[in-house]
Design a protein around this motif. Structure first.
Motif, PDB file in Angstrom:
ATOM      1  N   LEU A  11       0.848  -1.191   0.000  1.00  0.00           N
ATOM      2  CA  LEU A  11       0.000   0.000   0.000  1.00  0.00           C
ATOM      3  C   LEU A  11       0.884   1.241   0.000  1.00  0.00           C
ATOM      4  O   LEU A  11       1.823   1.350   0.808  1.00  0.00           O
ATOM      5  N   ALA A  40      -6.603  -5.165 -12.783  1.00  0.00           N
ATOM      6  CA  ALA A  40      -7.431  -4.537 -11.748  1.00  0.00           C
ATOM      7  C   ALA A  40      -8.785  -5.231 -11.718  1.00  0.00           C
ATOM      8  O   ALA A  40      -9.198  -5.833 -12.720  1.00  0.00           O
ATOM      9  N   PRO A  88      -3.766   6.299  -8.179  1.00  0.00           N
ATOM     10  CA  PRO A  88      -4.777   5.304  -7.775  1.00  0.00           C
ATOM     11  C   PRO A  88      -5.130   4.332  -8.902  1.00  0.00           C
ATOM     12  O   PRO A  88      -5.429   3.160  -8.637  1.00  0.00           O
ATOM     13  N   THR A  91      -3.553   0.827  -9.145  1.00  0.00           N
ATOM     14  CA  THR A  91      -3.947  -0.244  -8.243  1.00  0.00           C
ATOM     15  C   THR A  91      -4.341  -1.484  -9.034  1.00  0.00           C
ATOM     16  O   THR A  91      -5.211  -1.427  -9.913  1.00  0.00           O
ATOM     17  N   GLN A 114      -0.019  -7.746  -4.980  1.00  0.00           N
ATOM     18  CA  GLN A 114      -1.005  -6.667  -4.955  1.00  0.00           C
ATOM     19  C   GLN A 114      -0.322  -5.321  -4.740  1.00  0.00           C
ATOM     20  O   GLN A 114       0.500  -5.156  -3.835  1.00  0.00           O
ATOM     21  N   THR A 116      -1.572  -1.392  -4.139  1.00  0.00           N
ATOM     22  CA  THR A 116      -2.716  -0.529  -3.874  1.00  0.00           C
ATOM     23  C   THR A 116      -2.220   0.896  -3.651  1.00  0.00           C
ATOM     24  O   THR A 116      -1.344   1.127  -2.812  1.00  0.00           O
ATOM     25  N   SER A 118      -3.361   4.644  -2.681  1.00  0.00           N
ATOM     26  CA  SER A 118      -4.434   5.420  -2.071  1.00  0.00           C
ATOM     27  C   SER A 118      -4.339   6.885  -2.496  1.00  0.00           C
ATOM     28  O   SER A 118      -3.255   7.417  -2.733  1.00  0.00           O
TER      29      SER A 118
END
Length: 119
Positions: A11, A40, A88, A91, A114, A116, A118
């Motif tokens: 993240l 995605a 974003p 992601t 993964q 991600t 934000s």
């Protein structure tokens, strides 16, 4: 059989950076071209970047051009994806893939990592 294992996902805030790694093991990885793809939720798999064995040729998808850089260290059987200025929209699950030559189809895929971003 070539096994590929991705790492480095996580993240991060928009504007940040991450570096993904793809480590190869199993039969000889020599000569293999390698690529990164992403998918995605609800979207088709998208090409991100590719690199030949010798690193002579690289290719980057339009959506990440100028922000992502692919590289490799053949002594470590590892391919990297440096991702800067993350958005974003970046992601996704990122996958590493390998093929015996630049002209062949990708034959080996990792399990994905993964990423991600934000806002």
């Amino acid at each position: 059989q070539v096994q590929l294992v991705e790492s480095g996902g996580g993240l991060v805030q928009a504007g940040g950076s991450l570096r993904l790694s793809c480590a190869a093991s199993g039969r000889t990885f020599s000569g293999y071209a390698t690529g990164w793809f992403r998918q995605a939720p609800g979207k088709e798999r998208e090409f991100v970047a590719s690199i030949t064995w010798s690193s002579t040729y690289t290719n980057t998808g339009d959506s990440v051009k100028g922000r992502f850089t692919i590289s490799r260290d053949n002594a470590k059987n590892t391919v990297y994806l440096q991702m800067n200025s993350l958005k974003p929209d970046d992601t996704a699950v990122y996958y590493c893939a390998a093929k015996p030559s630049a002209q062949s189809a990708y034959e080996h895929w990792g399990q994905g990592t993964q990423v991600t971003v934000s806002s």
